[in-house]
Design an enzyme around this catalytic site. Structure first.
Site, PDB file in Angstrom:
ATOM      1  N   TYR A 278      -6.424  15.368  24.294  1.00  0.00           N
ATOM      2  CA  TYR A 278      -5.513  14.873  23.240  1.00  0.00           C
ATOM      3  C   TYR A 278      -5.766  15.635  21.941  1.00  0.00           C
ATOM      4  O   TYR A 278      -6.882  15.647  21.427  1.00  0.00           O
ATOM      5  CB  TYR A 278      -5.805  13.383  23.034  1.00  0.00           C
ATOM      6  CG  TYR A 278      -4.795  12.594  22.259  1.00  0.00           C
ATOM      7  CD1 TYR A 278      -4.458  12.912  20.949  1.00  0.00           C
ATOM      8  CD2 TYR A 278      -4.197  11.480  22.828  1.00  0.00           C
ATOM      9  CE1 TYR A 278      -3.547  12.166  20.239  1.00  0.00           C
ATOM     10  CE2 TYR A 278      -3.286  10.714  22.125  1.00  0.00           C
ATOM     11  CZ  TYR A 278      -2.964  11.065  20.829  1.00  0.00           C
ATOM     12  OH  TYR A 278      -2.067  10.309  20.127  1.00  0.00           O
ATOM     13  N   TYR A 326       3.955  20.951  21.917  1.00  0.00           N
ATOM     14  CA  TYR A 326       4.910  20.411  22.906  1.00  0.00           C
ATOM     15  C   TYR A 326       5.717  19.291  22.265  1.00  0.00           C
ATOM     16  O   TYR A 326       6.899  19.428  21.983  1.00  0.00           O
ATOM     17  CB  TYR A 326       4.135  19.901  24.129  1.00  0.00           C
ATOM     18  CG  TYR A 326       5.011  19.310  25.222  1.00  0.00           C
ATOM     19  CD1 TYR A 326       6.016  20.059  25.810  1.00  0.00           C
ATOM     20  CD2 TYR A 326       4.820  18.000  25.668  1.00  0.00           C
ATOM     21  CE1 TYR A 326       6.813  19.517  26.810  1.00  0.00           C
ATOM     22  CE2 TYR A 326       5.602  17.459  26.675  1.00  0.00           C
ATOM     23  CZ  TYR A 326       6.598  18.213  27.239  1.00  0.00           C
ATOM     24  OH  TYR A 326       7.382  17.678  28.231  1.00  0.00           O
TER      25      TYR A 326
HETATM   26  C1  LIG Z   1      -5.287   9.293  18.073  1.00  0.00           C
HETATM   27  C2  LIG Z   1      -4.381   8.153  17.926  1.00  0.00           C
HETATM   28  O1  LIG Z   1      -4.696   7.059  18.388  1.00  0.00           O
HETATM   29  C3  LIG Z   1      -3.168   8.265  17.196  1.00  0.00           C
HETATM   30  C4  LIG Z   1      -2.805   9.656  16.790  1.00  0.00           C
HETATM   31  O2  LIG Z   1      -2.251  10.367  17.567  1.00  0.00           O
HETATM   32  S1  LIG Z   1      -3.190  10.128  15.249  1.00  0.00           S
HETATM   33  C5  LIG Z   1      -1.889  11.253  14.865  1.00  0.00           C
HETATM   34  C6  LIG Z   1      -0.636  10.549  14.418  1.00  0.00           C
HETATM   35  N1  LIG Z   1       0.341  11.499  13.946  1.00  0.00           N
HETATM   36  C7  LIG Z   1       0.223  12.107  12.755  1.00  0.00           C
HETATM   37  O3  LIG Z   1      -0.670  11.843  11.963  1.00  0.00           O
HETATM   38  C8  LIG Z   1       1.286  13.124  12.426  1.00  0.00           C
HETATM   39  C9  LIG Z   1       0.682  14.360  11.760  1.00  0.00           C
HETATM   40  N2  LIG Z   1       1.725  15.243  11.277  1.00  0.00           N
HETATM   41  C10 LIG Z   1       2.384  14.980  10.129  1.00  0.00           C
HETATM   42  O4  LIG Z   1       2.168  13.982   9.460  1.00  0.00           O
HETATM   43  C11 LIG Z   1       3.462  15.950   9.731  1.00  0.00           C
HETATM   44  O5  LIG Z   1       3.755  16.791  10.814  1.00  0.00           O
HETATM   45  C12 LIG Z   1       3.032  16.820   8.494  1.00  0.00           C
HETATM   46  C13 LIG Z   1       2.753  15.912   7.318  1.00  0.00           C
HETATM   47  C14 LIG Z   1       1.802  17.615   8.865  1.00  0.00           C
HETATM   48  C15 LIG Z   1       4.171  17.781   8.159  1.00  0.00           C
HETATM   49  O6  LIG Z   1       5.378  17.065   8.135  1.00  0.00           O
HETATM   50  P1  LIG Z   1       6.477  17.332   6.990  1.00  0.00           P
HETATM   51  O7  LIG Z   1       5.853  17.124   5.641  1.00  0.00           O
HETATM   52  O8  LIG Z   1       7.657  16.516   7.349  1.00  0.00           O
HETATM   53  O9  LIG Z   1       6.801  18.835   7.167  1.00  0.00           O
HETATM   54  P2  LIG Z   1       7.660  19.753   6.197  1.00  0.00           P
HETATM   55  O10 LIG Z   1       6.748  20.791   5.594  1.00  0.00           O
HETATM   56  O11 LIG Z   1       8.480  18.919   5.263  1.00  0.00           O
HETATM   57  O12 LIG Z   1       8.594  20.520   7.231  1.00  0.00           O
HETATM   58  C16 LIG Z   1       9.543  19.850   8.026  1.00  0.00           C
HETATM   59  C17 LIG Z   1       9.870  20.738   9.193  1.00  0.00           C
HETATM   60  O13 LIG Z   1       8.661  21.133   9.853  1.00  0.00           O
HETATM   61  C18 LIG Z   1       8.598  20.590  11.160  1.00  0.00           C
HETATM   62  N3  LIG Z   1       7.269  20.006  11.321  1.00  0.00           N
HETATM   63  C19 LIG Z   1       6.859  18.822  10.905  1.00  0.00           C
HETATM   64  N4  LIG Z   1       5.577  18.637  11.248  1.00  0.00           N
HETATM   65  C20 LIG Z   1       5.185  19.749  11.886  1.00  0.00           C
HETATM   66  C21 LIG Z   1       3.971  20.129  12.481  1.00  0.00           C
HETATM   67  N5  LIG Z   1       2.904  19.316  12.498  1.00  0.00           N
HETATM   68  N6  LIG Z   1       3.902  21.342  13.067  1.00  0.00           N
HETATM   69  C22 LIG Z   1       4.971  22.158  13.069  1.00  0.00           C
HETATM   70  N7  LIG Z   1       6.166  21.833  12.530  1.00  0.00           N
HETATM   71  C23 LIG Z   1       6.258  20.633  11.937  1.00  0.00           C
HETATM   72  C24 LIG Z   1       9.647  19.502  11.208  1.00  0.00           C
HETATM   73  O14 LIG Z   1      10.132  19.342  12.520  1.00  0.00           O
HETATM   74  C25 LIG Z   1      10.682  20.040  10.253  1.00  0.00           C
HETATM   75  O15 LIG Z   1      11.431  21.029  10.901  1.00  0.00           O
HETATM   76  P3  LIG Z   1      13.046  20.981  10.861  1.00  0.00           P
HETATM   77  O16 LIG Z   1      13.396  21.034   9.410  1.00  0.00           O
HETATM   78  O17 LIG Z   1      13.440  22.186  11.654  1.00  0.00           O
HETATM   79  O18 LIG Z   1      13.418  19.674  11.487  1.00  0.00           O
END
Ligand SMILES: CC(=O)CC(=O)SCCNC(=O)CCNC(=O)[C@H](O)C(C)(C)COP(=O)(O)OP(=O)(O)OC[C@H]1O[C@@H](n2cnc3c(N)ncnc32)[C@H](O)[C@@H]1OP(=O)(O)O
Length: 379
Positions: A278, A326
């Site tokens: 993960y 993915y």
């Molecule tokens: C372990 C557990 O029990 C639970 C877990 O899994 S813990 C994890 C839970 N998930 C998270 O914390 C999510 C982490 N990621 C994020 O919060 C966000 O991806 C981020 C804050 C890193 C960036 O998001 P953002 O601020 O919206 O990105 P931003 O710079 O504005 O760009 C938006 C664009 O980038 C893309 N994008 C967003 N996140 C991305 C990422 N991580 N990687 C690549 N592209 C990304 C979007 O799809 C969007 O593209 P489109 O305009 O083509 O739709």
């Protein structure tokens, strides 16, 4: 190697993955469940056990017209579905049910039909960690990784190397969100989110779902699909506050879960052909490789940078592209399991030639929980 007692006879994801604004979370569950049932050649009437994490299990049962005699609503974040698989196998062996449906659906990106945020585990976090400025996974996970970098000299480039290796796998997978080849420089040039995590070291935020159908190994032979056997599994909890980990450079829950799963399966590290770890953030495969015992402490960054987990490497890891490339939901463990099943069936987009044993390992919360499953193509 132990004789397996349970097998996965149906596995499928939602028809679409990524951005699905027209479906609620509940609909994502049902779409995945119906796809998995079709994959197994079964109907809802064949199901007498149900497990899911995001929704109340009774909502899914009601939607599908199932009256289960066994229910599991364990929800410990990302690895919940790996635990469900383990629990389902035990329930079937105990005679509590015969055929279990495990479903996942999450409208993470579109937020359609998402219930109120469950704050159970975060209560202590809000009292004792939030006042120091960390909130949400991207900043919370900086606590262990910064200590790891200081202790072992892990570089930002090595952390970026995790994302590069996984993009190489994603490039081979038409369903992956991010497929364009990338470089360490490109990852390090992406926007800083919370040091050391840059945007491309963070998991995606997408919509989707997945489901599995589990039954007894001896009933698996006459099903529509090649069965994938569960050789062994285990789970562990540590502490739901990342600041209170026993050792910030290693997860106790990972170590305990991984050790017991391999021991119960009766396999050694040398038997493992394929690995899913993960990867909500780029450091998690590093912890996983070390805590599961595939490499020694402090060695995983270099191991990945040398291409040893990438296509052509000796330990193919996160072969769907992972949560970084993915797709990702808060309970990504379901997608790691789906890829493990595809690899064992021989149907993965980036198929590892001759793979017979897959280890699927998940994290829950901020290292608070872990679960590991050892899958096999042979019964
Ligand atoms: C372990 C557990 O029990 C639970 C877990 O899994 S813990 C994890 C839970 N998930 C998270 O914390 C999510 C982490 N990621 C994020 O919060 C966000 O991806 C981020 C804050 C890193 C960036 O998001 P953002 O601020 O919206 O990105 P931003 O710079 O504005 O760009 C938006 C664009 O980038 C893309 N994008 C967003 N996140 C991305 C990422 N991580 N990687 C690549 N592209 C990304 C979007 O799809 C969007 O593209 P489109 O305009 O083509 O739709």
């Amino acid at each position: 190697m132990r004789k397996p007692r349970a097998a996965i006879v149906g596995a499928a994801e939602t028809t679409q993955l990524g951005v699905i604004p027209g479906m609620s979370q509940l609909q994502l569950h049902c779409d995945a469940a119906l796809n998995a049932l079709a994959d197994a050649g079964l109907t809802p009437k064949d199901i007498d056990g149900i497990a899911c994490a995001e929704e109340m299990p009774w909502l899914i049962a009601h939607q599908l017209g199932i009256t289960p005699t066994w229910v599991d609503g364990t929800d410990v974040g990302g690895c919940s579905y790996i635990m469900h698989l383990s629990h389902a196998a035990a329930a079937i062996e105990a005679g509590l049910c015969t055929t279990v449906l495990i479903t996942h659906g999450e409208s993470g990106r579109s937020q359609v039909g998402v219930g109120p945020l469950d704050m159970k585990w975060t209560d202590m976090h809000r009292q004792f960690e939030l006042p120091f400025g960390v909130w949400g996974p991207p900043s919370l996970f900086t606590i262990p990784v910064l200590r790891y970098m200081k202790t072992y000299g892990l570089t930002e480039a090595q952390l970026a190397g995790v994302a590069v290796a996984q993009r190489q796998w994603a490039a081979l997978n038409p369903r992956a969100t991010l497929r364009a080849p990338t470089t360490v420089d490109e990852i390090l040039s992406s926007r800083m989110v919370a040091y050391p995590f840059r945007k491309l070291m963070c998991c995606l935020v997408t919509d989707g779902g997945g489901a599995l159908i589990v039954t007894a190994a001896e009933r698996a032979h006459d099903r529509a699909q090649r069965p994938v056997y569960l050789l062994g599994s285990a789970e562990a909890l540590e502490m739901p506050m990342i600041s209170q980990m026993e050792d910030l450079t290693s997860s106790k829950a990972f170590r305990v879960s991984g050790h017991h799963a391999l021991a119960r399966a009766g396999v050694t590290h040398a038997d493992v052909d394929h690995l899913m770890i993960y990867d909500a953030f780029a450091h998690l495969p590093i912890y996983g490789l070390e805590d599961l015992g595939f490499v020694k402490p402090g060695e995983a960054g270099a191991f990945i940078a040398e291409g040893r987990t990438a296509p052509g490497g000796e330990l193919p890891t996160n072969t769907n592209g992972g949560g970084l490339c993915y797709m990702h939901s808060g309970r990504y463990g379901m997608y790691a399991l789906q890829e493990g099943v595809r690899q064992m069936r021989g149907t993965a987009a980036a198929q590892v030639a001759g793979a017979e044993i897959s280890v699927v390992h998940g994290v829950g919360g901020m290292f608070g929980a872990a679960a590991t499953a050892v899958l096999s193509s042979n019964g």
